[in-house]
Enzyme design. Structure first.
Site, mmCIF file in Angstrom:
data_model
loop_
_atom_site.group_PDB
_atom_site.id
_atom_site.type_symbol
_atom_site.label_atom_id
_atom_site.label_comp_id
_atom_site.label_asym_id
_atom_site.label_seq_id
_atom_site.Cartn_x
_atom_site.Cartn_y
_atom_site.Cartn_z
ATOM 1 N N ARG A 205 0.886 -1.228 0.174
ATOM 2 C CA ARG A 205 0.039 -0.055 0.191
ATOM 3 C C ARG A 205 0.750 1.075 0.063
ATOM 4 O O ARG A 205 1.737 1.502 0.761
ATOM 5 C CB ARG A 205 -1.062 0.078 1.395
ATOM 6 N N HIS B 98 -3.277 11.170 0.819
ATOM 7 C CA HIS B 98 -2.828 10.691 2.089
ATOM 8 C C HIS B 98 -2.335 11.794 2.828
ATOM 9 O O HIS B 98 -0.987 12.033 3.053
ATOM 10 C CB HIS B 98 -1.773 9.458 2.112
ATOM 11 N N GLU C 237 -7.874 8.350 5.937
ATOM 12 C CA GLU C 237 -8.580 8.933 7.539
ATOM 13 C C GLU C 237 -8.961 10.099 7.293
ATOM 14 O O GLU C 237 -8.326 11.039 7.997
ATOM 15 C CB GLU C 237 -7.130 9.083 8.341
ATOM 16 N N GLU D 55 -4.022 -0.619 7.721
ATOM 17 C CA GLU D 55 -2.797 -0.386 8.802
ATOM 18 C C GLU D 55 -3.210 -0.818 9.980
ATOM 19 O O GLU D 55 -4.265 -0.892 10.680
ATOM 20 C CB GLU D 55 -2.578 1.177 8.749
ATOM 21 N N ASN E 243 -7.928 1.615 9.438
ATOM 22 C CA ASN E 243 -6.548 1.725 10.131
ATOM 23 C C ASN E 243 -6.757 1.345 11.658
ATOM 24 O O ASN E 243 -7.449 2.355 12.120
ATOM 25 C CB ASN E 243 -5.931 3.094 9.750
ATOM 26 N N TYR F 16 -5.317 0.696 15.472
ATOM 27 C CA TYR F 16 -4.124 0.506 16.349
ATOM 28 C C TYR F 16 -4.450 0.493 17.822
ATOM 29 O O TYR F 16 -3.885 -0.302 18.600
ATOM 30 C CB TYR F 16 -3.262 2.026 16.351
HETATM 31 C C1 NOJ Z 1 -2.268 6.577 10.313
HETATM 32 C C2 NOJ Z 1 -1.905 7.415 9.355
HETATM 33 O O1 NOJ Z 1 -2.581 6.815 7.937
HETATM 34 C C3 NOJ Z 1 -0.236 6.926 9.112
HETATM 35 O O2 NOJ Z 1 0.227 8.058 8.133
HETATM 36 C C4 NOJ Z 1 0.382 7.023 10.341
HETATM 37 O O3 NOJ Z 1 1.888 7.198 10.230
HETATM 38 C C5 NOJ Z 1 0.055 5.992 11.339
HETATM 39 N N1 NOJ Z 1 -1.437 6.077 11.340
HETATM 40 C C6 NOJ Z 1 0.555 5.919 12.510
HETATM 41 O O4 NOJ Z 1 0.096 6.784 13.356
#
Ligand code: NOJ
Length: 516
Positions: free
Chosen positions: A110, A155, A201, A416, A341, A343
């Site tokens: 990606r 992005h 995002e 992500e 994405n 986390y």
């Molecule tokens: C999401 C973002 O798309 C990416 O650019 C960023 O580095 C990561 N999160 C980590 O924070």
């Protein structure tokens, strides 16, 4: 000897982790084995990056300045005054990097397109042939090695010219600007690129750029942030509104003019945390629902059902922009897949009926919910380097279960998921990243549980392929499977790179550190 040492240190490390998590966490993770064979044969396993974070060459071969080039050159805007002028110098090293992707054995990569590299002045200037050539080379070489490009069109970086002319995404003019850019991408790359993400995002970008004022163009108002201009209550909503319509217009164009011949799919990627109730009462459960509505459904409800979630409409009233009838039709069903994405997980705070929301820093859009990383003094998970991020593998499954209930017929890609250590690593820890390996193993196991329960997940991308420019936090935040030496630009695989390679290649066998 070395192997023995590694094994021994891994054993003690795992023991330490186990003891720590027993003491620290309210919710304990089951130990789970995860193997490649638990996923369908055609499942996508990739790694991800974005243009500004890795390319560098910020003024080379016809590229012009974007919002991040300008922003990072103002003293004080990024943590240690760092910028993406050179970043990972991927612009000059992409062939070497593609070899590394091949080494990993991923079937997808990606990447994103730098807007100003191919359209230095948006619609107001010429197309830059060197920019097109750069991405053509990347795409061709990926395909030669059997790696599918998954391309994000936008992005975070946009031409400074458009920021100056329009105030960026606050203006509806950006919709046409974006469609012009997207069309060029479909035209020039769509014969070979079959997987598109329109925007990355929008929910995070608009909050940082227009609510907290930490991203360009640094707009916000009190109490959310201290900027020279802006309105934190309405501007993020307006900017996101324009991004959603821009997305839908580009998708219409793709579906009418490109998809029938090129046969690709198009989605959008948003950030999605999972939320747990802070206390065990009705208000907390409502706060969870509001948190999802104001952070996640905000983006996907319009793209799937054509309008903002009812909770947002109820709470925000006139502050929430409205879609016209035509826009509703345009938006409805405008994604072939959901890009996520993911986390971390937070406790959702109810800012109406409790005094729990003490800090505006942790409040979502509108300020109706907040988020916390600990309950009764006990953290929700181990710390990561990005402020507030915690390791909470079960959040992946719960998030996917919820998305599958709300959007039952839409495929999902985890575009992500990744780990960065809380402190900059040195010495052996720099490359021996056991915590990252464990992070991916447990998040993958959690994802596979959701899939067993019916979540239509089609792919998983590690953030990130290599250490890179982590926006305002700069280069000290390291998400990479590859370590990048900032002086020499040398890329070195961390243990996690070897683990991921092994995981992808191994099929039935579970990848453990001892196999290296
Ligand atoms: C999401 C973002 O798309 C990416 O650019 C960023 O580095 C990561 N999160 C980590 O924070």
């Amino acid at each position: 000897m070395l192997l023995q040492k590694t094994l021994l240190s891994f054993f003690f490390f795992s023991l330490l982790l186990l003891v720590q998590s027993k003491h620290n966490h309210e919710v304990e993770e089951e130990e789970e084995v995860v193997t490649r064979s638990m996923f369908p044969d055609d499942f996508i396993f990739g790694v991800a990056t974005s243009a500004y974070q890795i390319e560098g060459a910020y003024l080379e071969d016809g590229k012009s300045l974007n919002n991040w080039d300008v922003f990072t050159h103002h003293p004080g805007n990024t943590g240690r005054g760092e910028n993406g002028d050179i970043a990972d110098d991927h612009y000059h090293r992409y062939m070497e990097d593609i070899d590394k992707l091949e080494y990993l054995g991923v079937n997808a990569y990606r990447l994103s397109i730098s807007w100003t590299r191919i359209l230095p002045r948006g619609r107001f200037g010429e197309i830059n042939p060197s920019g097109l050539m750069f991405y053509n080379n990347i795409i061709d070489n990926l395909l030669l090695k059997g790696i599918e490009p998954f391309v994000t069109i936008h992005h975070f970086d946009l031409p400074q010219e458009l920021e100056d002319r329009y105030g960026g995404w606050l203006s509806p003019h950006m919709q046409e600007e974006y469609v012009y850019f997207a069309k060029l991408c479909f035209e020039k790359f769509g014969d070979r690129v079959k997987n598109w993400m329109t925007i990355n995002e929008p929910n995070v970008f608009t909050q940082f750029a227009y609510m907290r004022g930490t991203f360009p163009p640094r707009r916000c108002s009190l109490p959310f942030g201290n900027c020279s201009a802006g309105n934190s209550d309405v501007e993020p909503l307006i900017a996101a509104h324009n991004m959603l319509i821009a997305h839908a217009k580009a998708v219409k164009l793709y579906r009418n003019h490109f998809q029938p011949k090129q046969g690709g799919i198009v989605g959008l990627t948003a950030n999605a945390f999972h939320y747990e109730p802070y206390t065990n009462d009705e208000f907390s459960y409502q706060a969870v629902e509001r948190s999802y509505a104001f952070n996640v459904d905000w983006i996907f409800d319009p793209l799937i059902y054509g309008n903002y979630p009812a909770l947002m409409r109820k709470y925000l009233g006139k502050d929430l922009p409205k879609f016209s009838k035509e826009e509703v039709e345009l938006l409805k069903g405008s994604i072939d897949f959901i890009g996520i994405n993911h986390y971390s997980t937070f406790y959702a705070l109810d800012c109406f009926n409790s005094n729990d929301c003490t800090s505006t820093e942790n409040r979502a859009i509108g300020g109706y919910t907040g988020r916390a990383i600990a309950r009764n003094g006990i953290p929700i998970g181990d710390e990561m380097g990005v402020f507030g991020f915690r390791i909470v593998p079960y959040g992946m499954e719960k998030l996917l279960n919820r998305l599958s209930l709300r959007y039952p017929n839409t495929s999902i890609y985890i575009t992500e998921n990744g780990y960065c250590p809380p402190n900059y690593q040195e010495g052996t820890e720099l490359l021996q990243d056991f915590t990252r390996i464990k992070f991916h193993q447990t998040y993958l196991a959690s994802m596979s549980k959701a899939m067993r329960k019916g979540a239509k997940v089609k792919g998983y991308f590690v953030w990130s392929f290599m250490d890179n420019f982590e926006w305002i936090q700069g280069y000290n935040i390291t998400f990479g499977l590859y370590y990048v030496d900032r002086n020499t630009m040398k890329r070195t695989p961390r243990l996690s790179a070897k683990w991921f390679k092994d995981f992808i290649a191994n099929g039935e066998k579970s990848s453990t550190i001892s196999t290296f």
